[in-house]
Design an enzyme around this catalytic site. Structure first.
Site, PDB file in Angstrom:
ATOM      1  N   HIS A 261      25.755  37.608  -3.825  1.00 30.25           N
ATOM      2  CA  HIS A 261      25.732  36.147  -3.796  1.00 30.25           C
ATOM      3  C   HIS A 261      26.665  35.605  -2.712  1.00 30.25           C
ATOM      4  O   HIS A 261      27.569  36.304  -2.235  1.00 30.25           O
ATOM      5  CB  HIS A 261      26.124  35.587  -5.162  1.00 30.25           C
ATOM      6  CG  HIS A 261      25.047  35.754  -6.193  1.00 30.25           C
ATOM      7  ND1 HIS A 261      25.091  35.157  -7.422  1.00 30.25           N
ATOM      8  CD2 HIS A 261      23.875  36.460  -6.160  1.00 30.25           C
ATOM      9  CE1 HIS A 261      24.001  35.477  -8.114  1.00 30.25           C
ATOM     10  NE2 HIS A 261      23.260  36.263  -7.372  1.00 30.25           N
ATOM     11  N   GLU A 263      29.065  33.286  -2.803  1.00 33.72           N
ATOM     12  CA  GLU A 263      30.470  33.202  -3.197  1.00 33.72           C
ATOM     13  C   GLU A 263      31.114  34.592  -3.173  1.00 33.72           C
ATOM     14  O   GLU A 263      32.249  34.774  -2.711  1.00 33.72           O
ATOM     15  CB  GLU A 263      30.601  32.593  -4.589  1.00 33.72           C
ATOM     16  CG  GLU A 263      29.992  31.204  -4.729  1.00 33.72           C
ATOM     17  CD  GLU A 263      28.544  31.242  -5.214  1.00 33.72           C
ATOM     18  OE1 GLU A 263      28.151  30.296  -5.915  1.00 33.72           O
ATOM     19  OE2 GLU A 263      27.817  32.212  -4.887  1.00 33.72           O
ATOM     20  N   CYS A 289      27.301  31.526 -10.288  1.00 39.52           N
ATOM     21  CA  CYS A 289      26.828  32.237 -11.473  1.00 39.52           C
ATOM     22  C   CYS A 289      28.035  32.791 -12.233  1.00 39.52           C
ATOM     23  O   CYS A 289      29.186  32.669 -11.779  1.00 39.52           O
ATOM     24  CB  CYS A 289      25.879  33.367 -11.078  1.00 39.52           C
ATOM     25  SG  CYS A 289      26.716  34.741 -10.265  1.00 39.52           S
ATOM     26  N   CYS A 292      30.008  35.592 -10.166  1.00 42.23           N
ATOM     27  CA  CYS A 292      30.824  35.016  -9.089  1.00 42.23           C
ATOM     28  C   CYS A 292      31.983  34.205  -9.666  1.00 42.23           C
ATOM     29  O   CYS A 292      33.073  34.170  -9.084  1.00 42.23           O
ATOM     30  CB  CYS A 292      29.963  34.137  -8.188  1.00 42.23           C
ATOM     31  SG  CYS A 292      28.801  35.064  -7.151  1.00 42.23           S
TER      32      CYS A 292
END
Length: 335
Positions: A261, A263, A289, A292
């Site tokens: 992801h 992040e 999410c 993260c």
């Protein structure tokens, strides 16, 4: 800043455009779209043909078609002057940009007719009555696809009188343009960083969704990340992630996804380069999410600013609050 120009025939729009071009404004004209199209279909460049083609294109592709074509070329880092607004929908299309001012150049009919006589073009009206009759066709129209100069003038932010000398026009323009530019707001820091994040997102190779994150400390970007497959592996958009390439439902089989992801990548990149991110701010185009979120908390980030809510991010936001990580949402219309 984009300054649009509207006004009737021989009002002096061209002189205003030349003044702005000489001050660094990039020039476009909605009429240039028509001139290019006339050249393609090998029709003579006359006022009648320009009007005919403009009405035809608006009828076929919508009243704002000429404006939409010009807007495709507009960038954020320049000033523009755009000439020949003749339909209210063209003005509305440009109103969607954040910094647009419509300037109406106002000149008396007698002065404009005298200018037309002086330039002595072949197809220009020869008598004042011919001039008046021609203008009535362009001034107002109940058909929304046709020219309506009177309506455009009413939508103008500023009116500039141009019945005197060129020197007088330039003098008034200097004051006016300086005032407009001084009043043009700079983007906020949130707008600035979120816009950069959206550019970073364009580098994402994920097939499902393009997301980006920035880590900012003391007003400067110290790390960026976008979602995609790990370094040195096959890109997602080249078949590197089976889950994304299968185009399954969102939120299903997340554990099978090969993509990192945004992040996660921003945090890992800072660690890879030995940059501390303690108490820094993370800007992300989607709220994080749960995975993260745990990384955000444990890495010591102090704030998360996001644009859109991640569909499965409710628990993540609650966990961030519990860990005393400051959370802010920047609505799309503000970024």
């Amino acid at each position: 800043m984009i300054i649009g120009l509207t006004g009737k025939n021989a009002s002096g729009k061209g002189e205003v455009a030349e003044f702005l071009k000489s001050r660094g404004f990039t020039y476009y004209s909605l009429s240039d779209v028509l001139r290019n199209e006339l050249a393609k279909i090998k029709k003579p460049l006359t006022r009648e043909n320009l009007t005919w083609l403009g009405n035809k294109l608006r009828n076929e592709a919508g009243p704002s078609v000429l404006a939409e074509k010009i807007l495709e070329s507009i960038e954020d880092d320049q000033h523009y002057v755009v000439d020949s607004f003749r339909n209210p929908e063209e003005v509305k299309a440009f109103r969607r940009t954040k910094e647009f001012k419509l300037l109406s150049v106002e000149t008396s009919p007698k002065t404009r007719f005298d200018r037309i006589k002086a330039r002595n073009r072949e197809n220009d009206p020869k008598t004042f009555q011919e001039f008046v009759n021609q203008e009535k066709k362009e001034a107002a129209n109940t058909d929304p696809t046709k020219q309506n100069l009177d309506a455009c003038a009413k939508m103008a932010d500023i009116s500039v009188a141009n019945n005197g000398s060129l020197q007088a026009l330039h003098s008034s323009l200097k004051k006016l343009v300086a005032k407009i530019l001084m009043e043009t707001p700079r983007p906020t820091w949130d707008q600035y960083f979120m816009k950069i994040a959206r550019v970073v997102a364009s580098r994402s190779n994920c097939m499902k969704r393009k997301v980006a994150a920035l880590i900012v400390s003391d007003g400067r970007i110290i790390s960026t990340g976008y979602n995609g497959t790990p370094r040195g592996t096959v890109n997602c958009n080249e078949g590197g992630c089976p889950r994304c390439n299968a185009f399954g439902e969102s939120g299903v089989s997340l554990s099978d996804c090969f993509c990192s992801h945004a992040e996660e990548n921003a945090i890992v990149q800072s660690a890879y380069h030995g940059i501390t991110i303690k108490a820094a701010t993370l800007y992300t185009t989607f709220s994080p999410c749960l995975l993260c979120t745990k990384m955000i908390i444990n890495s010591g980030l102090g704030e998360v600013v996001y644009n859109e809510a991640y569909p499965l991010g409710g628990e993540a936001l609650r966990l961030l609050k519990q860990a005393h990580v400051h959370i802010r949402k920047v609505p799309s219309h503000e970024s």
